[in-house]
Design a protein around this motif. Structure first.
Motif, PDB file in Angstrom:
ATOM      1  N   TYR A  47       0.833  -1.205   0.000  1.00  0.00           N
ATOM      2  CA  TYR A  47       0.000   0.000   0.000  1.00  0.00           C
ATOM      3  C   TYR A  47       0.869   1.258   0.000  1.00  0.00           C
ATOM      4  O   TYR A  47       0.633   2.199  -0.768  1.00  0.00           O
ATOM      5  N   ASP A  50       2.460   1.790  -3.288  1.00  0.00           N
ATOM      6  CA  ASP A  50       1.490   2.352  -4.237  1.00  0.00           C
ATOM      7  C   ASP A  50       1.267   3.835  -3.989  1.00  0.00           C
ATOM      8  O   ASP A  50       1.029   4.597  -4.925  1.00  0.00           O
ATOM      9  N   LYS A  94       1.907   6.919  -6.483  1.00  0.00           N
ATOM     10  CA  LYS A  94       0.671   7.685  -6.699  1.00  0.00           C
ATOM     11  C   LYS A  94      -0.412   6.861  -7.390  1.00  0.00           C
ATOM     12  O   LYS A  94      -1.206   7.375  -8.168  1.00  0.00           O
ATOM     13  N   LYS A  95      -0.449   5.563  -7.069  1.00  0.00           N
ATOM     14  CA  LYS A  95      -1.506   4.687  -7.574  1.00  0.00           C
ATOM     15  C   LYS A  95      -2.683   4.625  -6.599  1.00  0.00           C
ATOM     16  O   LYS A  95      -3.813   4.392  -6.992  1.00  0.00           O
ATOM     17  N   ARG A  96      -2.399   4.786  -5.305  1.00  0.00           N
ATOM     18  CA  ARG A  96      -3.430   4.811  -4.265  1.00  0.00           C
ATOM     19  C   ARG A  96      -3.144   6.002  -3.362  1.00  0.00           C
ATOM     20  O   ARG A  96      -2.000   6.434  -3.229  1.00  0.00           O
ATOM     21  N   CYS A  97      -4.190   6.526  -2.728  1.00  0.00           N
ATOM     22  CA  CYS A  97      -4.005   7.729  -1.913  1.00  0.00           C
ATOM     23  C   CYS A  97      -4.159   7.412  -0.433  1.00  0.00           C
ATOM     24  O   CYS A  97      -4.688   6.374  -0.054  1.00  0.00           O
ATOM     25  N   THR A 144     -10.160  13.346  -4.798  1.00  0.00           N
ATOM     26  CA  THR A 144      -9.584  12.434  -5.770  1.00  0.00           C
ATOM     27  C   THR A 144     -10.436  11.175  -5.851  1.00  0.00           C
ATOM     28  O   THR A 144     -10.969  10.722  -4.826  1.00  0.00           O
ATOM     29  N   GLN A 196      -9.422   8.244  -6.173  1.00  0.00           N
ATOM     30  CA  GLN A 196      -8.754   7.133  -5.482  1.00  0.00           C
ATOM     31  C   GLN A 196      -9.248   6.964  -4.055  1.00  0.00           C
ATOM     32  O   GLN A 196      -9.078   5.902  -3.467  1.00  0.00           O
ATOM     33  N   GLU A 241     -12.064   4.102  -2.693  1.00  0.00           N
ATOM     34  CA  GLU A 241     -11.707   2.790  -2.150  1.00  0.00           C
ATOM     35  C   GLU A 241     -11.983   2.724  -0.646  1.00  0.00           C
ATOM     36  O   GLU A 241     -12.305   1.666  -0.107  1.00  0.00           O
ATOM     37  N   TRP A 300      -1.125  12.221  -1.488  1.00  0.00           N
ATOM     38  CA  TRP A 300      -0.053  11.262  -1.665  1.00  0.00           C
ATOM     39  C   TRP A 300       1.187  11.770  -0.941  1.00  0.00           C
ATOM     40  O   TRP A 300       2.112  12.296  -1.581  1.00  0.00           O
TER      41      TRP A 300
END
Length: 154
Positions: A15, A18, A22-25, A38, A40, A43, A51
């Motif tokens: 996590y 990621d 910058k794939k998940r915040c 955002t 993101q 989820e 980020w």
């Protein structure tokens, strides 16, 4: 801190990696003024997130260090999960700002942080060992490391 609470060690590392990519915040639930929205964050059933790459790299380094310490103490790293995370403000560093006529004023540096994490290993238990678990506490300061506890109140 609270974003990885309850995750397994491998999930928490993935996590945070990621977040660095910058794939998940990281969701901001408190102090949300001027925090951008955002997609993101959906989820986590939220709308606002960021980020924080610098902070994520620091915590990722602590997780890697804790994993190495757990391997050294013969814990199964696949069963480790983050049970407790706490970040405290540490003592500020001291600096000086030099002024005219040989005067110097105190100038505080950025705030330092003192982190504490608690990792617990899930263990297969039988009837005799029910309620016992192996605990490993990772702390930034070496003298503050707690001893490895196996079993009840030893």
């Amino acid at each position: 801190g609270q974003a990885i609470k309850g995750m397994t060690l491998s999930a928490a590392k993935q996590y945070l990696q990621d977040v660095c990519d910058k794939k998940r915040c990281i969701v901001f639930r408190k102090y949300r003024g001027c925090i951008g929205r955002t997609p993101q964050a959906k989820e986590f059933k939220a709308t606002q997130g960021r980020w924080p790459v610098k902070s994520a790299k620091v915590v990722l380094g602590l997780l890697r260090n804790a994993e190495a310490n757990a391997e050294h103490k013969n814990l199964d790293t696949e069963k480790l999960f983050v049970e407790h995370v706490q970040v405290n403000a540490a003592q500020q560093g001291r600096r000086r700002t030099y002024r005219a006529h040989r005067n110097a004023e105190a100038n505080a540096e950025h705030k330092n942080l003192d982190t504490e994490k608690l990792f617990v290993e899930h263990v297969q238990v039988n009837a005799a060992q029910q309620g016992r678990r192996r605990t490993y506490r990772a702390h930034r300061n070496a003298e503050a490391n707690a001893e490895l506890k196996v079993g009840g109140d030893q």
